[in-house]
Design a protein around this motif. Structure first.
Motif, PDB file in Angstrom:
ATOM      1  N   MET A   1       0.600  -1.248   0.442  1.00  0.00           N
ATOM      2  CA  MET A   1      -0.366  -0.084   0.061  1.00  0.00           C
ATOM      3  C   MET A   1       0.494   1.409   0.168  1.00  0.00           C
ATOM      4  O   MET A   1       2.506   1.330   0.221  1.00  0.00           O
ATOM      5  CB  MET A   1      -0.518  -0.411   1.796  1.00  0.00           C
ATOM      6  N   ALA A   2       0.427   2.236  -0.088  1.00  0.00           N
ATOM      7  CA  ALA A   2       1.245   3.782  -0.240  1.00  0.00           C
ATOM      8  C   ALA A   2       0.595   4.771   0.860  1.00  0.00           C
ATOM      9  O   ALA A   2      -0.741   4.569   0.410  1.00  0.00           O
ATOM     10  CB  ALA A   2       0.780   4.462  -1.690  1.00  0.00           C
ATOM     11  N   LEU A   3       0.967   5.409   1.182  1.00  0.00           N
ATOM     12  CA  LEU A   3       0.776   6.737   1.547  1.00  0.00           C
ATOM     13  C   LEU A   3       0.507   7.537   0.627  1.00  0.00           C
ATOM     14  O   LEU A   3       1.907   7.631  -0.551  1.00  0.00           O
ATOM     15  CB  LEU A   3       2.083   7.450   2.770  1.00  0.00           C
ATOM     16  N   PRO A   4       0.450   9.112   0.855  1.00  0.00           N
ATOM     17  CA  PRO A   4      -0.093  10.206   0.035  1.00  0.00           C
ATOM     18  C   PRO A   4       2.109  10.770   0.772  1.00  0.00           C
ATOM     19  O   PRO A   4       2.098  10.628   1.840  1.00  0.00           O
ATOM     20  CB  PRO A   4      -0.587  10.814   0.511  1.00  0.00           C
ATOM     21  N   ALA A   5       2.203  11.179  -0.459  1.00  0.00           N
ATOM     22  CA  ALA A   5       3.467  11.695  -0.498  1.00  0.00           C
ATOM     23  C   ALA A   5       3.661  12.953   0.931  1.00  0.00           C
ATOM     24  O   ALA A   5       4.822  13.304   0.908  1.00  0.00           O
ATOM     25  CB  ALA A   5       3.933  12.826  -1.752  1.00  0.00           C
TER      26      ALA A   5
ATOM     27  N   LEU B   1       4.813  -0.682   2.453  1.00  0.00           N
ATOM     28  CA  LEU B   1       4.153   0.795   3.029  1.00  0.00           C
ATOM     29  C   LEU B   1       4.885   2.002   1.738  1.00  0.00           C
ATOM     30  O   LEU B   1       6.452   2.106   2.469  1.00  0.00           O
ATOM     31  CB  LEU B   1       4.045   1.453   4.181  1.00  0.00           C
ATOM     32  N   ASP B   2       4.270   2.024   0.900  1.00  0.00           N
ATOM     33  CA  ASP B   2       5.600   2.499  -0.021  1.00  0.00           C
ATOM     34  C   ASP B   2       4.875   3.954   0.224  1.00  0.00           C
ATOM     35  O   ASP B   2       3.922   4.310   0.758  1.00  0.00           O
ATOM     36  CB  ASP B   2       4.902   2.096  -1.327  1.00  0.00           C
ATOM     37  N   VAL B   3       5.423   5.196  -0.676  1.00  0.00           N
ATOM     38  CA  VAL B   3       5.150   6.589  -1.431  1.00  0.00           C
ATOM     39  C   VAL B   3       4.149   6.248  -2.650  1.00  0.00           C
ATOM     40  O   VAL B   3       4.576   5.344  -3.786  1.00  0.00           O
ATOM     41  CB  VAL B   3       6.358   7.397  -1.138  1.00  0.00           C
ATOM     42  N   GLN B   4       3.120   7.430  -2.716  1.00  0.00           N
ATOM     43  CA  GLN B   4       2.323   6.662  -3.841  1.00  0.00           C
ATOM     44  C   GLN B   4       3.072   7.570  -5.049  1.00  0.00           C
ATOM     45  O   GLN B   4       2.185   7.075  -6.071  1.00  0.00           O
ATOM     46  CB  GLN B   4       0.834   7.976  -3.514  1.00  0.00           C
ATOM     47  N   THR B   5       4.376   9.142  -5.049  1.00  0.00           N
ATOM     48  CA  THR B   5       4.358   9.306  -6.439  1.00  0.00           C
ATOM     49  C   THR B   5       6.216   8.231  -6.448  1.00  0.00           C
ATOM     50  O   THR B   5       5.086   7.940  -7.650  1.00  0.00           O
ATOM     51  CB  THR B   5       5.036  10.729  -6.214  1.00  0.00           C
TER      52      THR B   5
END
Length: 360
Positions: free
Chosen positions: A84-88, A172-176
């Motif tokens: 999944m990813a968090l907003p930058a 856990l990634d970053v969206q950008t």
């Protein structure tokens, strides 16, 4: 070391890329043949009701969990590990230089000490991760390291959602970052790029926002977000025809709209989108020494609006291609359906997350 959820590691086991936006949840699982060709094993989306997710915050936790459960079940995937990813905006990233030759423990201690300079929160409230890039280009006795940090509560929210859906958060990634990872596969095949280090504008238009990232090779030159999105087309449909929100959204997706829609509603939206993208690019030009881009790569849920790529080409003067993140992949039988070609550009982020399984 406080882990941000293996931000920089690969995940060899089957992995679900899960993109939760304000309008839907999208899922992608990739495999790879012995030849190296990627296999789209599973994908799908579940539409979310307005207000369940707003500005990156999950306001209706139980409803979103059930949506994720339904999506995983319908996809047919047996994978239980999630990327999944968090907003930058929720992640602080910095590139730092550290002495070469440090042990792993020494490196971790140095990273934590350096991170204190950049993180405006107490360290016990932060999840932290880092990655060694390699030797520094100008100092042979130093190495470049990227650090990433987020508020611990943000990480725990993602972990809690995964667990409530019967899954496990592995990455856990970053969206950008995830979007760029998927885009890099496509950029090398863009038609008629003038040189190997071409400047490409990756533009993702989602329901609520437009994100511009300007890339040159693997280098990020510029990024900018704005609040223009596909939801504005839904609002125009509601106002013009008197539809309720759910009906307007449904008709927009199906194309079941009155005969005057292309001229009365779609054309003004496309004109606004062209102006918004042109304005974002002008900010890039005035902020850097660049005066043009070589190509626009268009993605996001709103990128499939008929005529949008042509309008952006006409407005900006730059070639524009709609991203196809599954380009060159073998489409597994469970992933292939008639909607996939039309909706594929909206899967860019989920595809980038699924690619973490194979990241080097």
């Amino acid at each position: 070391m406080l882990s941000l959820g293996s931000l920089f590691s690969r995940q060899s086991a089957p992995l679900l890329g899960l993109d939760i936006s304000s309008s839907s949840v999208k899922l992608v699982e990739l495999g790879r043949h012995a030849s190296g060709q990627f296999l789209l094993a599973h994908c799908g989306q579940e539409i979310l009701q307005p207000g369940w997710v707003q500005d990156g915050q999950i306001d209706k936790f139980d409803e979103v969990v059930q949506a994720v459960r339904r999506l995983v079940r319908r996809s047919g995937s047996k994978a239980r590990l999630l990327a999944m990813a968090l907003p930058a905006a929720a992640v602080i990233t910095r590139k730092i230089r550290l002495p070469a030759g440090l042990s792993e423990l020494e490196l971790e201690l140095q990273v934590e000490a350096e991170a204190n300079q950049y993180i405006p929160f107490p360290m016990d409230e932060v999840s932290l991760d880092f990655c060694t890039i390699g030797p520094n280009a100008t100092a042979a006795d130093q190495i470049d390291v990227v650090i990433a940090a987020s508020r611990k509560e943000k990480v725990e929210d993602m972990q809690g959602l995964a667990e409530a859906a019967g899954l496990k958060l592995a990455v856990l990634d970053v969206q950008t970052y995830a979007s760029r990872r998927a885009a890099e596969r496509l950029i090398v095949d863009l038609p008629s790029l003038p040189r190997s280090q071409a400047v490409v504008a990756l533009i993702e238009i989602s329901s609520r926002a437009t994100r511009l990232q300007v890339l040159q090779g693997q280098e990020l030159l510029y990024e900018r977000d704005s609040t223009f999105g596909g939801a504005q087309l839904t609002q125009l449909i509601m106002r013009h025809y008197g539809f309720a929100l759910e009906e307007a959204e449904s008709r927009k997706r199906s194309g079941d709209l009155p005969d005057d829609y292309p001229l009365s509603v779609l054309a003004p939206f496309l004109a606004n989108a062209g102006q918004e993208v042109d304005r974002a690019l002008q900010f890039f030009f005035t902020s850097t020494h660049h005066s043009q881009v070589d190509h626009i790569l268009l993605a996001g849920g709103a990128s499939v609006v008929p005529g949008l790529a042509g309008v952006l080409h006409k407005q900006t003067g730059f070639a524009c291609t709609v991203a196809q993140p599954f380009q060159g992949m073998d489409l597994g039988s469970k992933a292939a359906d008639n909607k996939l070609a039309r909706e594929a550009p909206s899967y860019l982020l989920a595809c980038g997350l699924a690619l973490r399984r194979f990241a080097t």
